[in-house]
Design a protein around this motif. Structure first.
Motif, PDB file in Angstrom:
ATOM      1  N   ALA A 466      40.390  35.471  51.739  1.00 20.14           N
ATOM      2  CA  ALA A 466      38.939  35.674  51.757  1.00 20.14           C
ATOM      3  C   ALA A 466      38.594  37.130  52.008  1.00 20.14           C
ATOM      4  O   ALA A 466      37.662  37.682  51.394  1.00 20.14           O
ATOM      5  N   GLN A 467      39.363  37.782  52.893  1.00 18.44           N
ATOM      6  CA  GLN A 467      39.124  39.198  53.129  1.00 18.44           C
ATOM      7  C   GLN A 467      39.432  40.026  51.889  1.00 18.44           C
ATOM      8  O   GLN A 467      38.731  40.998  51.586  1.00 18.44           O
ATOM      9  N   ARG A 468      40.525  39.654  51.173  1.00 23.41           N
ATOM     10  CA  ARG A 468      40.865  40.351  49.946  1.00 23.41           C
ATOM     11  C   ARG A 468      39.729  40.220  48.924  1.00 23.41           C
ATOM     12  O   ARG A 468      39.336  41.193  48.275  1.00 23.41           O
ATOM     13  N   LEU A 470      36.591  39.681  49.542  1.00 26.09           N
ATOM     14  CA  LEU A 470      35.440  40.464  49.998  1.00 26.09           C
ATOM     15  C   LEU A 470      35.648  41.949  49.716  1.00 26.09           C
ATOM     16  O   LEU A 470      34.727  42.641  49.259  1.00 26.09           O
ATOM     17  N   GLU A 471      36.867  42.460  49.963  1.00 21.87           N
ATOM     18  CA  GLU A 471      37.130  43.880  49.734  1.00 21.87           C
ATOM     19  C   GLU A 471      37.046  44.218  48.248  1.00 21.87           C
ATOM     20  O   GLU A 471      36.521  45.281  47.872  1.00 21.87           O
ATOM     21  N   VAL A 472      37.603  43.347  47.402  1.00 26.03           N
ATOM     22  CA  VAL A 472      37.497  43.596  45.961  1.00 26.03           C
ATOM     23  C   VAL A 472      36.041  43.663  45.541  1.00 26.03           C
ATOM     24  O   VAL A 472      35.633  44.524  44.745  1.00 26.03           O
ATOM     25  N   ARG A 473      35.227  42.771  46.074  1.00 28.87           N
ATOM     26  CA  ARG A 473      33.801  42.760  45.724  1.00 28.87           C
ATOM     27  C   ARG A 473      33.111  44.033  46.203  1.00 28.87           C
ATOM     28  O   ARG A 473      32.313  44.639  45.482  1.00 28.87           O
ATOM     29  N   ARG A 474      33.415  44.452  47.421  1.00 31.13           N
ATOM     30  CA  ARG A 474      32.760  45.639  47.982  1.00 31.13           C
ATOM     31  C   ARG A 474      33.091  46.903  47.204  1.00 31.13           C
ATOM     32  O   ARG A 474      32.291  47.843  47.161  1.00 31.13           O
ATOM     33  N   GLU A 487      39.560  33.521  41.616  1.00 32.73           N
ATOM     34  CA  GLU A 487      39.019  34.050  40.374  1.00 32.73           C
ATOM     35  C   GLU A 487      39.298  35.548  40.215  1.00 32.73           C
ATOM     36  O   GLU A 487      38.806  36.181  39.275  1.00 32.73           O
ATOM     37  N   LEU A 488      40.106  36.111  41.118  1.00 33.06           N
ATOM     38  CA  LEU A 488      40.354  37.545  41.077  1.00 33.06           C
ATOM     39  C   LEU A 488      41.329  37.939  39.973  1.00 33.06           C
ATOM     40  O   LEU A 488      41.341  39.086  39.525  1.00 33.06           O
ATOM     41  N   ASN A 576      46.447  38.821  32.195  1.00 30.77           N
ATOM     42  CA  ASN A 576      46.984  38.079  33.330  1.00 30.77           C
ATOM     43  C   ASN A 576      48.274  37.333  32.954  1.00 30.77           C
ATOM     44  O   ASN A 576      49.226  37.277  33.741  1.00 30.77           O
ATOM     45  N   LEU A 577      48.325  36.786  31.752  1.00 31.91           N
ATOM     46  CA  LEU A 577      49.523  36.083  31.312  1.00 31.91           C
ATOM     47  C   LEU A 577      50.689  37.055  31.136  1.00 31.91           C
ATOM     48  O   LEU A 577      51.843  36.748  31.495  1.00 31.91           O
TER      49      LEU A 577
END
Length: 592
Positions: A466-468, A470-474, A487-488, A576-577
């Motif tokens: 969850a922290q990861r 949040l950081e990606v979003r920020r 979904e990252l 991604n694949l």
């Protein structure tokens, strides 16, 4: 009217006095100027009759000024007299009567010197004058000053004395009638005053009764446990006005009554703070536009706003009293809810802190049941961070309210710069974020959500997810909103702090179905996909490296699409694949 009747009596006499004597018409074509002659006295019998008619007119009149005027206007009924002046006694002083005209100063002074007695009066141009007192049982009512061109005879004196007595009698009747009216008015005033005092006493008793009734009603409502809705409902029933409760940020908590806005207006933080400060400066409820507002702040802590919508300005002192009592009850209710929330938050915080650090399952299950939460279900770890809010207990309460509003069942705890929720269901993509934006009045917030967690032992790891997220979003172009870890895609394995487990999870998400298929059917779908990417998507090179026919390769790629559900033509899926096949081959060791 009395005056007109008396005037009619004199019409015939005036016509008779104004006629020209017989034989004089031929001798006087232009009459010479001469002094006015004194009135011709009527015959004695006729004079008595006229005095009787005048007396009746005087006695029929209840106005003292009108009585004096009638007597002066018809003084000739008693003989060859003229009325020089008339006085009425008002509050102990002699006041000239209503007939008007200038009274000679010597006459006025002489009348006052007589001090209630009759006496002679000298009037310039008149050989005879007398001031006659108008006396009754009550004392002196006034004076009648009479003059004559000649000295009156005894008969004329008698008629004048009769007129004076009748005038005095009429004044006595009028005086008595006026006294009776004044006494009646005074008595009426005293009765009105007594009635007003009685009404005031009844009002005071009723006011005290109303206060006790309102206090008892609000106390019963508070004791019933009905909450804010019960208080606003009781206030609406007492006042007939819509009653509402808002939190300190202007969010509607409860509304009872008609004309509820739908949707409720979005509060402006600046105007809300200005309104709160304006109301806080005053004592008691304050009218702002169409609302009568009072603050709910037990022990000085702002917990909310209680208001009545009074668009027509109908609120009175009873309305204010009911609002104040309702605010007192609401303060107790909100303070109680605040205390419960603090206790619940503390229990939640201790449990969530232990879950995030790793704890004994049996203890965690028992403690979660004690606070009414089921930890046996799959859970998601949610991390909430808002740029303008410190992650303290107040913000934790706000997050808890927003989560409850969107139907999330969760445990929560504040951390250094964010609030953590352990939710028993996957949050909606935007619901929690929108609810918090409404609660805080700003959209500058970020939410990170982990992948589903099926074991309590995995909660610390999913907290990191969850922290990861949040950081990606920020650090993304759209900083504010909600991001889910699952979904990252490639971002899940980029950045510091990621290890073998994250790589394995990433590969399983993108290649898991193909790996399972290969294992069950002894196929080589993952190997085919890896060679396809290594050859840059060239069909001939890929088929040659796999030693298969080109049509066989085309068939396998179609099966890969069907089994995995991913589209090789989609840029993100393809990336991604390709990364997943590289990790599978290099890091995880490929097949087996």
């Amino acid at each position: 009217m009395a005056s007109s009747r008396v005037h009619n009596l004199y019409r015939r006499r005036s016509d008779r006095e104004g006629s020209v004597p017989r034989g004089s018409a031929g001798r006087q074509s232009t009459p010479a100027r001469r002094e006015p002659s004194p009135p011709v006295p009527p015959p004695a019998g006729h004079a008595l009759h006229e005095l009787m008619v005048l007396s009746n007119a005087l006695l029929d009149t209840r106005d003292e000024g009108e009585i004096l005027r009638l007597a002066m206007d018809h003084i000739a009924a008693a003989g060859p007299y003229s009325a020089e002046a008339g006085f009425l006694r008002v509050d102990g002083d002699l006041v000239p009567g209503p007939r008007g005209g200038q009274i000679h100063a010597a006459v006025d002074r002489r009348v006052r010197e007589l001090a209630g007695q009759d006496g002679p009066v000298t009037v310039p141009g008149w050989p005879w004058g007398r001031a006659l007192g108008l006396r009754g049982l009550e004392g002196l009512h006034g004076y009648l000053v009479v003059t004559s061109r000649s000295r009156p005879t005894e008969a004329e004196r008698s008629l004048l004395a009769t007129l004076v007595r009748h005038t005095a009698a009429a004044l006595s009747v009028a005086f008595t009638d006026r006294r009776h009216r004044e006494d009646a008015l005074e008595l009426h005033g005293l009765r009105e005053e007594r009635t007003a005092l009685q009404r005031q006493l009844i009002s005071v008793v009723a006011e005290l009764g109303y206060q006790r009734a309102v206090h008892a009603l609000m106390a019963d409502v508070a004791a019933s446990g009905g909450g804010e809705e019960a208080i606003t409902r009781a206030l609406h029933e007492l006042t007939g006005l819509p009653a509402l409760v808002e939190d300190r940020f202007g969010r509607l908590r409860s509304w009872t009554g008609p004309r509820r806005p739908d949707p409720y207006p979005e509060p402006d933080p600046v105007r809300q703070n200005e309104m709160l400060h304006a109301v806080a400066r005053e004592v008691g409820p304050v009218r702002i536009k169409d609302r009568l507002i009072t603050l709910v702040r037990p022990h000085g802590e702002m917990l909310g706003v209680l208001a009545l919508v009074d668009a027509r300005g109908e609120a009175d002192e009873h309305t204010v009293l009911a609002l104040e009592h309702a605010a007192a009850s609401l303060a107790l209710e909100l303070a109680h809810l605040r205390n419960l929330a603090e206790v619940e938050l503390r229990l939640h915080r201790e449990l969530v802190d232990d879950l995030l650090a790793g704890t004994d399952e049996a203890s965690a299950y028992a403690r979660s049941e004690a606070v009414g939460h089921d930890l046996h279900r799959s859970h998601y770890i949610v991390v909430v961070q808002w740029s303008n809010r410190t992650a303290d207990d107040s913000f934790a309460h706000t997050v808890g309210r927003a989560a409850s509003a969107v139907g999330m069942r969760s445990l929560l705890t504040p951390r250094s710069d964010h609030v953590v929720l352990v939710a028993d269901d996957r949050p909606h993509a935007r619901a929690l974020y929108e609810a918090l934006a409404r609660e805080t009045g700003t959209r500058s917030g970020t939410i990170g959500v982990s992948a589903p967690c099926d074991s309590l032992d995995d909660i610390p790891h999913h907290y990191e997810e969850a922290q990861r997220a949040l950081e990606v979003r920020r650090h993304s172009r759209e900083r504010y909103g909600t991001t889910f870890f699952d979904e990252l895609g490639l971002y899940r394995i980029l950045g510091p702090g990621n290890g073998y487990r994250e790589l394995e999870t990433f590969v399983h998400e993108w290649l898991g179905q193909l790996i399972d298929y290969d294992s069950r059917h002894h196929a080589a779908m993952v190997e085919t996909l890896s060679r396809y990417f290594d050859c840059g998507g060239n069909y001939d090179e890929t088929a040659e490296s796999l030693a298969i026919h080109r049509s066989t390769l085309r068939y396998r790629l179609q099966r890969i699409r069907d089994i995995s559900g991913n589209d090789l033509a989609n840029v993100e899926d393809r990336l991604n694949l390709q990364v997943a096949t590289r990790v599978w081959t290099i890091v995880l060791g490929g097949p087996g």
